[in-house]
Design an enzyme around this catalytic site. Structure first.
Site, PDB file in Angstrom:
ATOM      1  N   ARG A 138       0.865  -1.173   0.000  1.00 58.10           N
ATOM      2  CA  ARG A 138       0.000   0.000   0.000  1.00 58.10           C
ATOM      3  C   ARG A 138       0.904   1.226   0.000  1.00 58.10           C
ATOM      4  O   ARG A 138       2.035   1.179   0.506  1.00 58.10           O
ATOM      5  CB  ARG A 138      -0.894   0.033   1.240  1.00 58.10           C
ATOM      6  CG  ARG A 138      -1.843  -1.150   1.371  1.00 58.10           C
ATOM      7  CD  ARG A 138      -2.666  -1.029   2.651  1.00 58.10           C
ATOM      8  NE  ARG A 138      -3.642  -2.108   2.781  1.00 58.10           N
ATOM      9  CZ  ARG A 138      -3.444  -3.230   3.477  1.00 58.10           C
ATOM     10  NH1 ARG A 138      -2.288  -3.411   4.119  1.00 58.10           N
ATOM     11  NH2 ARG A 138      -4.394  -4.154   3.548  1.00 58.10           N
ATOM     12  N   LYS A 171      -2.505  -2.267   7.892  1.00 61.83           N
ATOM     13  CA  LYS A 171      -3.688  -1.811   8.613  1.00 61.83           C
ATOM     14  C   LYS A 171      -3.800  -2.521   9.958  1.00 61.83           C
ATOM     15  O   LYS A 171      -3.487  -3.705  10.073  1.00 61.83           O
ATOM     16  CB  LYS A 171      -4.941  -2.073   7.772  1.00 61.83           C
ATOM     17  CG  LYS A 171      -5.034  -1.188   6.533  1.00 61.83           C
ATOM     18  CD  LYS A 171      -6.331  -1.420   5.787  1.00 61.83           C
ATOM     19  CE  LYS A 171      -6.457  -0.501   4.584  1.00 61.83           C
ATOM     20  NZ  LYS A 171      -7.719  -0.725   3.841  1.00 61.83           N
ATOM     21  N   HIS A 201      -2.020   2.389  -6.088  1.00 59.88           N
ATOM     22  CA  HIS A 201      -2.871   1.209  -5.966  1.00 59.88           C
ATOM     23  C   HIS A 201      -2.941   0.422  -7.272  1.00 59.88           C
ATOM     24  O   HIS A 201      -3.217  -0.784  -7.253  1.00 59.88           O
ATOM     25  CB  HIS A 201      -4.275   1.622  -5.500  1.00 59.88           C
ATOM     26  CG  HIS A 201      -4.676   0.964  -4.219  1.00 59.88           C
ATOM     27  ND1 HIS A 201      -3.948   1.087  -3.057  1.00 59.88           N
ATOM     28  CD2 HIS A 201      -5.712   0.154  -3.913  1.00 59.88           C
ATOM     29  CE1 HIS A 201      -4.531   0.393  -2.093  1.00 59.88           C
ATOM     30  NE2 HIS A 201      -5.596  -0.188  -2.586  1.00 59.88           N
ATOM     31  N   ARG A 238      -0.224  -2.030  -7.033  1.00 59.11           N
ATOM     32  CA  ARG A 238      -0.597  -3.082  -6.071  1.00 59.11           C
ATOM     33  C   ARG A 238      -1.596  -4.047  -6.705  1.00 59.11           C
ATOM     34  O   ARG A 238      -1.483  -5.267  -6.563  1.00 59.11           O
ATOM     35  CB  ARG A 238      -1.179  -2.424  -4.830  1.00 59.11           C
ATOM     36  CG  ARG A 238      -1.688  -3.385  -3.743  1.00 59.11           C
ATOM     37  CD  ARG A 238      -2.000  -2.583  -2.484  1.00 59.11           C
ATOM     38  NE  ARG A 238      -2.946  -3.228  -1.593  1.00 59.11           N
ATOM     39  CZ  ARG A 238      -2.621  -4.102  -0.629  1.00 59.11           C
ATOM     40  NH1 ARG A 238      -1.347  -4.442  -0.458  1.00 59.11           N
ATOM     41  NH2 ARG A 238      -3.541  -4.608   0.151  1.00 59.11           N
ATOM     42  N   HIS A 251      -4.627  -8.774   3.453  1.00 63.86           N
ATOM     43  CA  HIS A 251      -6.079  -8.699   3.586  1.00 63.86           C
ATOM     44  C   HIS A 251      -6.534  -9.555   4.761  1.00 63.86           C
ATOM     45  O   HIS A 251      -6.200 -10.735   4.846  1.00 63.86           O
ATOM     46  CB  HIS A 251      -6.771  -9.202   2.310  1.00 63.86           C
ATOM     47  CG  HIS A 251      -6.662  -8.253   1.163  1.00 63.86           C
ATOM     48  ND1 HIS A 251      -6.865  -8.635  -0.152  1.00 63.86           N
ATOM     49  CD2 HIS A 251      -6.385  -6.923   1.122  1.00 63.86           C
ATOM     50  CE1 HIS A 251      -6.711  -7.590  -0.940  1.00 63.86           C
ATOM     51  NE2 HIS A 251      -6.419  -6.544  -0.200  1.00 63.86           N
ATOM     52  N   TYR A 308      -9.783 -10.324  -7.323  1.00 65.03           N
ATOM     53  CA  TYR A 308      -8.759 -10.601  -8.330  1.00 65.03           C
ATOM     54  C   TYR A 308      -9.053 -11.856  -9.128  1.00 65.03           C
ATOM     55  O   TYR A 308      -8.524 -12.035 -10.224  1.00 65.03           O
ATOM     56  CB  TYR A 308      -7.385 -10.685  -7.657  1.00 65.03           C
ATOM     57  CG  TYR A 308      -6.986  -9.367  -7.042  1.00 65.03           C
ATOM     58  CD1 TYR A 308      -6.583  -8.301  -7.833  1.00 65.03           C
ATOM     59  CD2 TYR A 308      -7.061  -9.175  -5.668  1.00 65.03           C
ATOM     60  CE1 TYR A 308      -6.252  -7.082  -7.271  1.00 65.03           C
ATOM     61  CE2 TYR A 308      -6.731  -7.962  -5.095  1.00 65.03           C
ATOM     62  CZ  TYR A 308      -6.330  -6.916  -5.902  1.00 65.03           C
ATOM     63  OH  TYR A 308      -6.021  -5.709  -5.351  1.00 65.03           O
TER      64      TYR A 308
END
Length: 320
Positions: A163, A187, A256, A259, A282, A291
């Site tokens: 990210r 995150k 992004h 990514r 994730h 994806y």
């Protein structure tokens, strides 16, 4: 001339006073007591006048609208082309308005409480073709320190699927070039260890030789600005966009996008969704599953271009 702000659709039936006046009082309540912005008030007014016009056509009152009738209205909005997000906003306006009507004892219940908007279509992330990315990340002829830094950043973005906030937060001690590893904080302050590819390691090594000429003494950041401090997220975004224009990219480049390309290309080659989930950081695999749709689109395109019976040929005989 554009439509007047706050009005319903131009072909809508104007609501009678018994429908319009409660809306006007509610908007006044939002503006004076709730201190809502003029833009917010206009949005509420537009949504509610549209519903009021719908009720007028059916000769319904505010009290006469139940959840079944509201679901019919939601279906009509969908037929008129509104997406899930727009309908959700309409329902939010209606729900709050009916809360007001209940408090004012104008209705007995709120029909919007049990009504949900249709799910918004999930936008698929963009992807850059592998060959195009190889061309874009080729080292430019000049050895300007900022250009060398930028290439190292973008190689690392694509190599490890970071990210942009993770990239900006990378410190010198987070990367082991000999082992080809980087430790990032994602995150929720969750750490993960990621591989760093050969091209990215080479670009980083070149940058590290020049970094000392820019970085302030004691600065821990891997990527620094001309002033010697940590490079900001916004600066990285602007530098990548500029890089894309300079390199003749076919689309606007943003962090992004690299990514997304990392994830799609990896899944295309490996088919290992769990591994891609771990690499991207994730928490929920449903986030990564987008994806798989990208991968199928690629396969479908190859099929359409390659299979002898896949392509539909236009009919030349209209009567045939």
């Amino acid at each position: 001339m554009g439509r007047r702000a706050g009005s319903a659709r131009p072909d809508a039936t104007p609501p009678p006073p018994e429908l319009a006046e409660p809306v006007a009082r509610f908007i006044e309540h939002l503006a004076s007591e709730r201190r809502q912005s003029p833009t917010t008030c206009r949005n509420y007014q537009r949504d509610l006048l549209r519903l009021a016009s719908h009720l007028t056509d059916r000769q319904w009152s505010w009290a006469g609208l139940d959840s079944h009738g509201l679901r019919g209205y939601v279906a009509e909005l969908s037929r008129q082309g509104l997406g899930g997000r727009s309908i959700a906003r309409h329902l939010s306006s209606i729900r709050r308005f009916y809360d007001y009507l209940v408090r004012e004892a104008l209705v007995t219940d709120n029909p919007a409480l049990g009504v949900r908007a249709p799910k918004a279509a999930r936008r698929l992330p963009g992807v850059v073709d592998v060959d195009q990315l190889n061309d874009l990340l080729e080292p430019p002829p000049d050895d300007d320190p900022l250009t060398v830094r930028d290439r190292a950043m973008f190689e690392l973005l694509y190599s490890s699927g970071l990210r942009v906030s993770e990239l900006a937060g990378v410190n010198l001690g987070d990367i082991d070039l000999k082992q080809g590893e980087i430790r990032v904080v994602g995150k929720g302050d969750k750490q993960r260890l990621l591989p760093v590819g050969r091209k990215a390691r080479e670009a980083l090594a070149t940058w590290l030789n020049l970094r000392t000429g820019l970085a302030r003494e004691g600065e821990p950041a891997m990527f620094v600005s001309q002033r010697g401090g940590r490079l900001s997220v916004r600066s990285i975004q602007l530098r990548l966009e500029r890089w894309g224009k300079h390199q003749g990219a076919a689309q606007r480049l943003y962090p992004h996008l690299l990514r997304h390309s990392f994830a799609s290309h990896l899944l295309e080659s490996s088919g290992d969704l769990r591994a891609v989930q771990e690499l991207l950081g994730h928490a929920d695999i449903s986030t990564t599953q987008v994806y798989t749709h990208l991968d199928f689109q690629h396969l479908a395109k190859v099929y359409d271009q390659s299979h002898p019976r896949a392509q539909r040929r236009p009919r030349t005989d209209p009567e045939g």
